[in-house]
Enzyme design. Structure first.
Site, PDB file in Angstrom:
ATOM      1  CD  GLU A 336      -8.351 -11.517  45.750  1.00 46.04           C
ATOM      2  OE1 GLU A 336      -7.156 -11.605  46.279  1.00 46.04           O
ATOM      3  OE2 GLU A 336      -9.230 -12.460  46.049  1.00 46.04           O
TER       4      GLU A 336
HETATM    5  C1  ACM Z   1      -9.436 -11.433  50.343  1.00 51.28           C
HETATM    6  O1  ACM Z   1      -8.590 -12.300  51.151  1.00 51.28           O
HETATM    7  N1  ACM Z   1      -9.660 -11.718  49.323  1.00 51.28           N
HETATM    8  C2  ACM Z   1     -10.610 -11.019  51.136  1.00 51.28           C
END
Ligand code: ACM
Length: 553
Positions: A336
């Site tokens: 992310e």
């Molecule tokens: C995640 O759940 N952002 C690895």
């Protein structure tokens, strides 16, 4: 009529006997092979535990068993070295048959014998032995009036996967060392061998780094915290913080080692780094930008920039981290990371041109490869979330497949090791029952039956050789909606036990109805261990009350 009535009675008796047997041998995770025998062993008034080999590590495990028996039964077993007949014996087996984690456990009315090739096997043999005893054996204090018997059986057991883990996020909320130890204790009870400690987040940096004191002075404290549903954007207006000192980290790592749990630290990069940028904005888009550790959950545009200063910072941080954690793996995050700022940055665009990188995903790959090279040069290996596949996988990286299992398949096809932890089965921050009956969580719905139904093996999509790259399975406990230790246990248990069994028990030996029946017996053990699992009688419901003084932003 008479005949069929007798048949009915016979069927009922068989069903009852089967039920009794299932409960008598209610082990979680279920062993690979268990043969029930008749009779039982009764602990004598003065129990003995004989350790055949003069091995301090095996004797230590025997003493751990003796200490717990002493607490719960009130009579302290004597631990001796050498051969013994009768009593409890630890006998070293010549391998390789059982493997590093395997053991056999034989219980007869005369004696109990645990054999293993390595200390870890003895440790797991002890866990099974404890589960064969009355649940009160898990009590921290003496329980009177219990018949301390062990049903006779022969068990031969070894795990399906070498990696059986759980991640706990301490970035969103901080939990004290005592709770981290309890979390590790519970992993060990369920024969899990890895604690993935998610130590850094946008909302808080939780580990002391001597070279960068602002990480604990500034990055560990956010000015306020989002409460309730994300969409409500309500905040409590109270500073929140906490971090582990290096001495505390060393203490936790040692504690985990004694229980055969490896602690893998995670230091997030290049995303989920707002807290770092609050202290060291020069590592991001703009050295003059004023940030605080984020009061808001989610994914943030402020990320680390691939500057030389950033790599120097991360290498220094990782040097301290590697000195604290002896684990082969160091988790470097990688998930992310929005590319918004990199796209707008002259510096990033020039760097991409200079290095011949075609897009920002390749720039992220460049970032991770730099870190991979550094970590590998120190004799360790990186793990990253499956986004590290985008833009090209770094040569020595192991992938944690979380956005489903496809990232894992792609990585295994490139001959990289993989740990399966897909949201669809392994995210224990999701609801476990009808949301109307539950405290607020991040969303989703993952009842224990669904968790249990996961098969991490992807043999349909991989060759036999590629399948070997699937090292195991992990349950993730992200903590945005778990402000207390109480809430962590409520969300993690009993679902984490389903993941433990997925990692340990052969696929063809697993059955949800059988698991749920064993779980009912096991819950009595969790009660003695004072675990606030979903459905626990001790606290029954999620007790956390949102602060009254919430205020709109
Ligand atoms: C995640 O759940 N952002 C690895």
């Amino acid at each position: 009529m008479k005949k069929s009535f007798l048949l009915l009675i016979a069927l009922c008796v068989t069903a009852l006997a089967t039920h009794a047997q299932t409960n008598t041998y209610a082990l979680v995770p279920k062993p690979t092979h268990l043969e029930a025998r008749s009779g039982s062993y009764t602990l004598p008034a003065k129990p003995t535990i004989a350790v055949q080999a003069a091995d301090p590590e095996i004797s230590r495990i025997a003493r751990m068993l003796a200490d717990q028996l002493a607490k719960a039964t009130g009579s302290a077993p004597v631990v001796t070295t050498g051969k013994a007949s009768g009593g409890i014996s630890f006998v070293s087996a010549k391998g390789p048959k059982l493997g590093a984690e395997g053991y056999t456990l034989t219980v007869s009315p005369k004696q109990i014998v645990i054999t293993a090739e390595q200390p870890k096997g003895f440790f797991y043999g002890v866990q099974s032995l404890m589960q064969l005893m009355p649940a009160a054996v898990f009590s921290p204090t003496k329980v009177s009036g219990v018949a301390w018997t062990v049903p006779a059986c022969t068990i031969e057991d070894q795990p399906r996967y070498g990696y059986r883990g759980s991640m706990l996020d301490v970035g969103r909320y901080f939990y004290p060392v005592a709770f981290i130890k309890k979390y590790i204790d519970l992993l060990a009870v369920h024969k899990m061998n890895t604690f993935h400690w998610h130590l850094t987040e946008d909302q808080g940096w939780r580990i002391e780094i001597k070279k960068y004191p602002k990480l604990t002075e500034v990055s560990s404290i956010r000015p306020k915290t989002m409460v309730g549903h994300y969409r409500d954007k309500v905040y409590d207006n109270k500073p929140y913080g906490g971090f582990y000192t290096q001495d505390e980290v060393r203490d936790v790592v040692k504690y985990a080692q004694e229980r055969f749990v490896t602690v893998i630290p995670e230091i997030e990069m290049p995303g989920h780094s707002v807290a770092v940028l609050a202290a060291y904005p020069e590592l991001g888009s703009n050295p003059d930008k004023t940030l605080t550790p984020s009061p808001t959950w989610g994914v943030h545009d402020d990320v680390l920039f691939p500057r030389e200063e950033t790599f120097t910072f991360l290498e220094n941080v990782l040097t301290e981290v590697m000195a604290l954690f002896p684990s082969q793996y160091i988790h470097i995050g990688g998930d992310e990371c929005p590319k918004t700022q990199w796209k707008q940055s002259k510096f990033c665009q020039a760097l991409m041109k200079e290095k011949g990188l075609k897009d920002e995903h390749e720039l992220q790959s460049y970032f991770i490869q730099r870190i991979d090279k550094f970590v590998t040069s120190k004799g360790r290996r990186i793990i990253g979330w499956d986004e590290i596949l985008e833009g090209g996988l770094s040569p020595n990286a192991t992938v944690m497949s979380w956005r489903g299992i496809n990232g894992g398949i792609a990585a295994a096809r490139q001959n990289h090791d993989v740990i399966m932890t897909p949201t669809t089965y392994c995210y224990l921050d999701y609801y476990q029952a009808d949301p109307k009956t539950q405290p607020v969580t991040i969303g989703g719905l993952l009842p224990i039956e669904k968790v249990y139904s996961f098969n991490p093996s992807v043999t349909d999509s991989l060759t036999a050789e590629q399948s070997k790259h699937v090292l195991g399975v992990q349950a993730n406990v992200w903590s945005e909606y778990m402000p207390t230790t109480h809430s962590v246990e409520y969300m993690a248990y009993p679902r984490l036990i389903a993941v433990a069994e997925t990692g340990w028990t052969p696929q063809d030996a697993r059955n949800i109805d059988d698991f749920k029946q064993r779980l009912e017996t096991h819950k009595k053990r969790l009660d003695f261990l004072k675990v606030n699992y979903f459905g626990a009688p001790i606290n029954n419901t999620f007790q956390y009350v949102w602060p009254k003084e919430t205020a709109k932003k």
